[in-house]
Design an enzyme around this catalytic site. Sequence first.
Site, short mmCIF file in Angstrom:
data_model
loop_
_atom_site.label_atom_id
_atom_site.label_comp_id
_atom_site.label_asym_id
_atom_site.label_seq_id
_atom_site.Cartn_x
_atom_site.Cartn_y
_atom_site.Cartn_z
N GLU A 165 -41.21 -17.34 -58.48
CA GLU A 165 -41.57 -17.60 -59.82
C GLU A 165 -40.47 -17.22 -60.91
OE1 GLU A 165 -45.60 -17.33 -61.32
OE2 GLU A 165 -46.45 -17.80 -59.37
N HIS A 205 -47.76 -9.54 -59.72
CA HIS A 205 -47.84 -9.04 -58.23
C HIS A 205 -46.93 -7.76 -58.23
CE1 HIS A 205 -48.90 -13.07 -55.87
NE2 HIS A 205 -49.15 -13.35 -56.96
#
Length: 568
Positions: free
Chosen positions: A50, A322
């Site tokens: 990402e 995350h």
Amino acid sequence: MDDVPSEISVLTLNCWGLKYISELRRERLAEIGRQIAVADPEPHIVALQELWTQEDYRSVRRQTRHKLPYAKFYFSGPFGGGLAILSRWPIEESTMFRYPLNGRPTAFFRGDWFVGKGVAHARIRYGPAPKHVVDVFNTHTHAPYEHGPNDSYLAHRLAQAWEMSKLLRAASERGSLVLALGDFNMVPLSLEHRLITAHAPVRDTWRILHPDSSVGPADHPPERARRRPIPTAEFNIRENGAASDGPYNTWRWPKAQQKRLGVGKPDLPVSPDTIDSRGKRLDYVFAGCGDVAALGGGWVVSRVSVGMMMRHPELGCSLSDHFAVEATLVFHPLDPANAPQPHHYNHAADKSAAMGLTATTTTTTNTTATANTPSTPNPRQQPLHQEKQQHPDDGSTILDDKQDDALHNGTYLQSPRTSSVRGPHSFDSQLLAAVRSPVEPLPASAYDEVLAATRWYAARERAQKRWRGAHFFAAVAAAVGAWVAVWFSPHNWVSFLLMLLLGSLGLVAGTVDGLLALLFFKSELRALREFEWEIVNAKAALAAAGGGPPVPVSDDDGHDDEGDNRGW
């Protein structure tokens, strides 16, 4: 090039760098780069997911290029795959593999199809010998937007896990050290997880050192079946590797609580005893051993942990939604008495093992120990670090003989301090297990589960294809009817405009559906057909290896070339 390393440290992180969507993107990505540059232990290979924009990639590179001088940003799809690999050592080759199955363009609000998800591969040389090579595979698989038996994206994740396993197996057969890093969007021991470890000689590094770790969040049915108490936030980090959705991550807090963070605002620490029912492991480091015969030893796991838990020093927020997963591999010599033959990695038996055909597995016992509940970390400054007692010979941790197994004495929510260097996690045990049983075979029932999910999804997509094709023809008929009706209302401008407009817009919408039916759905059904054939073939090979009657598999399976008849 530096001397041949005796250990390799790796780090994988989903950066949550969605342009226009991810909050505080630029500030967070710049800090991620700074933290990678000062990480201890210093990572040699970093896989990022990402990381969507060149701007953010350059921001990370400015901070890390002095420690990780070699890097590759991967281009894929209309908006990019969001993948990057950073390395201390030169990248000899690079490839971007697109997944044949990867979402649907009709789900444009989810975006998986548009970013062209796949596997970023870098072949990295760490030494002068022919086998001093690491094949690094970085991926971000399809997100699990749906759950339960009607998860329409399960077939995509299964197919992606299968494609990853084939890449890993091929690299292992060349004798490379293989690393698979990334956000796999799967929980441990799920069907996708088992596909990878059954068809490629790689190990989930976390489960090597934590074999009794959770298999999902507390409410996940397989985890509930284990009948474990709901873990604390600290236990979920240290023992379960729950780098996603836990209470330590500020982006998982309620919006009202997130607003209490910011420049000049006080820290909001999280108690280690906070109950964590949602934390889970989606990010993985899978690793092989390398060519044990050629190198005289192999790569084993000495450390694995959740990292990058610090918060932004000014904004107070977590650096991503995350946390990172970090692992250190150590080269360990193999006793010559246990060494495989020089042709080990190309032997037919190993190829069968990599296909999930071996029936022998190495059973290990779980040995853990209790420790006092750790103190609350400084949320802005440091991640959680597990205390270790160093073994005098190889740096492994040792076990206090007076400590009992935490999983059997009622202290499950506390974190075991170390694992035994003489137990199932020892370097010798790891290497011998990897040589003798390089894969974790799947039973035939697992292949049946894959086929059931694939066929259910294929039936759904066939129905979608028919419906959208019918919509195209209906739209053409309606448009022709509207245009004909225009001639009967030449003096009624309102009717004239309405019929012209509705007929034209309807035709445009129908044409889009017609193109989807003709191009996307046909392509997807053909990819599903290929995937099904490979699974059926693997199941047939398993039956033949087990002594059962062989199951004939042929291209001529009764389906027509268009994939529309007899189930396709």
